[in-house]
Design an enzyme around this catalytic site. Structure first.
Site, mmCIF file in Angstrom:
data_model
loop_
_atom_site.group_PDB
_atom_site.id
_atom_site.type_symbol
_atom_site.label_atom_id
_atom_site.label_comp_id
_atom_site.label_asym_id
_atom_site.label_seq_id
_atom_site.Cartn_x
_atom_site.Cartn_y
_atom_site.Cartn_z
ATOM 1 N N TYR A 54 3.357 10.885 -10.147
ATOM 2 C CA TYR A 54 2.233 10.002 -9.440
ATOM 3 C C TYR A 54 1.727 8.978 -10.437
ATOM 4 C CZ TYR A 54 -0.747 8.259 -6.123
ATOM 5 O OH TYR A 54 -2.233 7.227 -5.900
ATOM 6 N N ASN A 80 0.645 -0.811 0.157
ATOM 7 C CA ASN A 80 0.010 -0.111 -0.216
ATOM 8 C C ASN A 80 1.162 1.158 0.146
ATOM 9 O OD1 ASN A 80 -2.192 1.820 1.177
ATOM 10 N ND2 ASN A 80 -0.871 2.018 3.183
ATOM 11 N N LYS A 112 1.884 5.603 -10.871
ATOM 12 C CA LYS A 112 0.435 3.933 -10.976
ATOM 13 C C LYS A 112 0.207 2.816 -11.927
ATOM 14 C CE LYS A 112 0.575 4.356 -6.445
ATOM 15 N NZ LYS A 112 0.486 3.499 -5.714
#
Ligand SMILES: NC(=O)c1ccc[n+]([C@@H]2O[C@H](COP(=O)([O-])OP(=O)(O)OC[C@H]3O[C@@H](n4cnc5c(N)ncnc54)[C@H](OP(=O)(O)O)[C@@H]3O)[C@@H](O)[C@H]2O)c1
Length: 324
Positions: free
Chosen positions: A198, A111, A202
């Protein structure tokens, strides 16, 4: 996911409160001192896990999280706080070595992540790429044999390797995939597009999962990935651009981290239908992947980035080659 689908999900869908039992299980949650990881860890403890390892880079923050979880669940001696800094390969390896001494690992929930628009290097790569991508897969692949061994011990539940990705992967088509070396391009300050960094990280996670999942299909481990939706976490703490807009959107659209964390728990309990798949709102939904990911170009990009990442990982630890 279209903008309409995202808005619908944020405004009208509440992922189901987790009730599946994790009795007897040993669970690792990275980045679990705050945010989604913290609330997921709280759910696992509430749901009777035997041991929940809070893998954090700040031990004091981890101890505080542990205390809060123990107080709210009434269960002591379940959480352990272990040091893990994903910006250091030595730390990842030391963590994996320590985790090998556990009797079992039923869930590795990856996570931890960062979202920064500032360029800096960690281990020779841009920091977001090191933390969110390289170290995430380094840890997963180092622990894969342990997850496999847990399955072979004959326990009922299938071990899970779950990775927290995001719907924002759709905000880029990874133009760097066409560069001679994608990872070198991403780590070159002169070319780096930090506004998209970012979301790029992902997307890379998703491409890599899709590429390695078929190769690991016989591993006896359920590898899946999930999108928690937009949540009120501390993820934008380093966000400098459009700060007021993100804050405003957070106020009107975002889920609480407890609600978002339900999707992490759902992935850790999901069945074989989730293998190699993308989950959103706690359910398998590959249809929510971006058109780029599922396009022939996306497939080529995933093969390219994986071949580069594999080389990087094998250089960090030659043992990784045995997993693939
Ligand atoms: N919030 C959202 O809307 C949203 C949406 C989609 C996906 N996600 C994903 O959800 C995951 C969790 O994020 P969050 O929203 O809960 O954010 P968060 O509150 O900022 O939590 C991130 C966690 O990752 C840890 N971390 C950061 N760098 C690390 C490192 N080098 N080594 C080890 N741990 C590190 C942080 O530790 P420190 O406290 O020490 O920094 C923190 O525990 C991320 O992968 C994120 O991409 C979030």
């Amino acid at each position: 996911m279209t903008v309409g689908a995202v808005l619908y999900s944020q405004l009208f869908v509440t992922p189901k409160y987790p009730t599946a039992s994790f009795k007897d299980q040993t669970i690792i949650v990275t980045g679990s001192n705050v945010g989604l990881g913290f609330e997921a860890a709280r759910h696992f403890v509430r749901l009777y896990a035997e041991k929940v390892i809070l893998a954090v880079r700040n031990i004091a923050a981890g101890e505080k999280a542990k205390q809060s979880i123990e107080e709210s669940t009434g269960r002591s001696n379940v959480c352990e706080v272990w040091e893990l800094d994903l910006s250091s390969y030595a730390s990842v390896k030391a963590f994996a070595e320590r985790a090998y001494k556990l009797d079992r690992i039923d869930v590795l929930l990856e996570n931890a992540g960062i979202n920064s628009t500032d360029f800096s290097l960690a281990e020779g790569h841009e920091r977001t790429i090191t933390v969110n991508v390289i170290s995430t897969f380094l840890l997963g692949l180092l622990l894969l044999p342990k997850l496999r061994a847990t399955k072979n011990q004959g326990f009922n539940a299938w071990p899970h390797w779950s990775i927290v990705t995001s719907e924002v992967h759709a905000f880029t088509n990874l133009p760097e995939w066409k560069c001679p070396s994608t990872f070198e391009a991403l780590s070159d300050e002169k070319q780096a597009n930090m506004r998209a960094r970012y979301v790029t990280s992902k997307l890379l996670e998703i491409l890599v999962v899709r590429e390695i999942a078929p190769k690991l299909a016989q591993s006896g481990v359920i590898l899946n990935m999930l999108n928690p939706g937009f949540c009120q976490s501390q993820l934008i703490r380093d966000e400098r651009r459009d700060w007021w807009l993100v804050r405003f959107l957070m106020l009107v659209l975002a889920r609480t981290v407890e609600v978002g964390a339900r999707t992490l728990v759902a992935a850790a309990a999901a069945g074989h239908e989730s293998y190699g798949a993308y989950m959103t709102d706690g359910k398998v939904n590959n249809g929510a992947l971006s058109p780029f990911v599922t396009s022939p170009e996306g497939k080529k990009a995933q093969e390219k980035v994986w071949s580069e990442l594999k080389e990087i990982l094998v250089n960090i630890d030659p043992e990784i080659a045995k997993q693939l």
